[in-house]
Design a protein around this motif. Structure first.
Motif, PDB file in Angstrom:
ATOM      1  N   GLN A  80       0.846  -1.186   0.000  1.00 38.80           N
ATOM      2  CA  GLN A  80       0.000   0.000   0.000  1.00 38.80           C
ATOM      3  C   GLN A  80       0.883   1.238   0.000  1.00 38.80           C
ATOM      4  OE1 GLN A  80      -3.349   0.105  -0.137  1.00 38.80           O
ATOM      5  NE2 GLN A  80      -3.329  -2.105  -0.376  1.00 38.80           N
ATOM      6  N   VAL A  81       0.647   2.125  -0.943  1.00 39.79           N
ATOM      7  CA  VAL A  81       1.438   3.345  -1.042  1.00 39.79           C
ATOM      8  C   VAL A  81       0.527   4.517  -0.728  1.00 39.79           C
ATOM      9  CG1 VAL A  81       2.804   4.794  -2.578  1.00 39.79           C
ATOM     10  CG2 VAL A  81       2.870   2.308  -2.810  1.00 39.79           C
ATOM     11  N   SER A  82       0.992   5.372   0.139  1.00 35.81           N
ATOM     12  CA  SER A  82       0.210   6.566   0.438  1.00 35.81           C
ATOM     13  C   SER A  82       0.925   7.775  -0.162  1.00 35.81           C
ATOM     14  CB  SER A  82       0.036   6.730   1.946  1.00 35.81           C
ATOM     15  OG  SER A  82       1.267   7.074   2.536  1.00 35.81           O
ATOM     16  N   TRP A  83       0.243   8.868  -0.286  1.00 36.40           N
ATOM     17  CA  TRP A  83       0.831  10.075  -0.867  1.00 36.40           C
ATOM     18  C   TRP A  83       1.997  10.581  -0.027  1.00 36.40           C
ATOM     19  CZ3 TRP A  83      -0.079  11.219  -5.647  1.00 36.40           C
ATOM     20  CH2 TRP A  83      -1.269  10.815  -6.229  1.00 36.40           C
ATOM     21  N   SER A  84       1.966  10.361   1.252  1.00 37.39           N
ATOM     22  CA  SER A  84       3.041  10.865   2.116  1.00 37.39           C
ATOM     23  C   SER A  84       4.314  10.032   1.986  1.00 37.39           C
ATOM     24  CB  SER A  84       2.578  10.886   3.572  1.00 37.39           C
ATOM     25  OG  SER A  84       2.256   9.575   3.998  1.00 37.39           O
ATOM     26  N   ASP A  85       4.275   8.870   1.316  1.00 36.49           N
ATOM     27  CA  ASP A  85       5.444   8.010   1.162  1.00 36.49           C
ATOM     28  C   ASP A  85       6.282   8.357  -0.065  1.00 36.49           C
ATOM     29  OD1 ASP A  85       4.687   6.631   3.395  1.00 36.49           O
ATOM     30  OD2 ASP A  85       3.722   4.997   2.287  1.00 36.49           O
ATOM     31  N   ARG A  86       5.915   9.363  -0.835  1.00 44.14           N
ATOM     32  CA  ARG A  86       6.661   9.700  -2.057  1.00 44.14           C
ATOM     33  C   ARG A  86       8.043  10.201  -1.703  1.00 44.14           C
ATOM     34  NH1 ARG A  86       2.820  12.361  -6.457  1.00 44.14           N
ATOM     35  NH2 ARG A  86       4.809  12.278  -7.522  1.00 44.14           N
ATOM     36  N   GLU A  87       9.013   9.761  -2.460  1.00 49.03           N
ATOM     37  CA  GLU A  87      10.403  10.073  -2.155  1.00 49.03           C
ATOM     38  C   GLU A  87      10.746  11.531  -2.395  1.00 49.03           C
ATOM     39  OE1 GLU A  87      13.024   7.390  -4.117  1.00 49.03           O
ATOM     40  OE2 GLU A  87      12.029   5.633  -3.277  1.00 49.03           O
ATOM     41  N   ASP A  88      10.099  12.158  -3.354  1.00 54.74           N
ATOM     42  CA  ASP A  88      10.480  13.535  -3.678  1.00 54.74           C
ATOM     43  C   ASP A  88       9.787  14.557  -2.771  1.00 54.74           C
ATOM     44  OD1 ASP A  88       7.919  13.402  -4.611  1.00 54.74           O
ATOM     45  OD2 ASP A  88       8.372  14.071  -6.656  1.00 54.74           O
ATOM     46  N   GLY A  89       8.920  14.072  -1.893  1.00 51.90           N
ATOM     47  CA  GLY A  89       8.267  14.977  -0.934  1.00 51.90           C
ATOM     48  C   GLY A  89       7.070  15.691  -1.495  1.00 51.90           C
ATOM     49  N   SER A  90       6.795  15.525  -2.788  1.00 47.97           N
ATOM     50  CA  SER A  90       5.647  16.217  -3.379  1.00 47.97           C
ATOM     51  C   SER A  90       4.360  15.460  -3.075  1.00 47.97           C
ATOM     52  CB  SER A  90       5.828  16.356  -4.897  1.00 47.97           C
ATOM     53  OG  SER A  90       5.851  15.063  -5.473  1.00 47.97           O
TER      54      SER A  90
END
Length: 71
Positions: free
Chosen positions: A60-70
């Motif tokens: 499960q991937v959430s928006w807060s897990d993005r590597e670039d911080g966007s």
């Protein structure tokens, strides 16, 4: 009706009214339906278990897990 009464007496069976017979037939039909639905429910429960075992799970991937911080 008289013949039916004689047959019941000769067979040593209890004589019941037509309304009682209909009531008992309705109960029998409902019990059969309940049994059928119970069996369907059990089959569906088993199918869900099998489907969950066969389906690969993705992380499960959430928006807060993005590597670039966007977001």
């Amino acid at each position: 009706m008289i013949e039916g009464g004689h047959a019941a007496v000769q067979a040593d069976e209890e004589v019941v009214g037509t309304s009682r017979v209909r009531e008992l037939e309705r109960v029998r039909d409902l019990e059969r339906l309940l049994g059928r639905k119970t069996m369907e429910n059990e089959i569906l429960k088993e199918a869900i278990v099998v489907a969950r075992l066969k389906k690969p799970t993705l992380p499960q991937v959430s928006w807060s897990d993005r590597e670039d911080g966007s977001r």
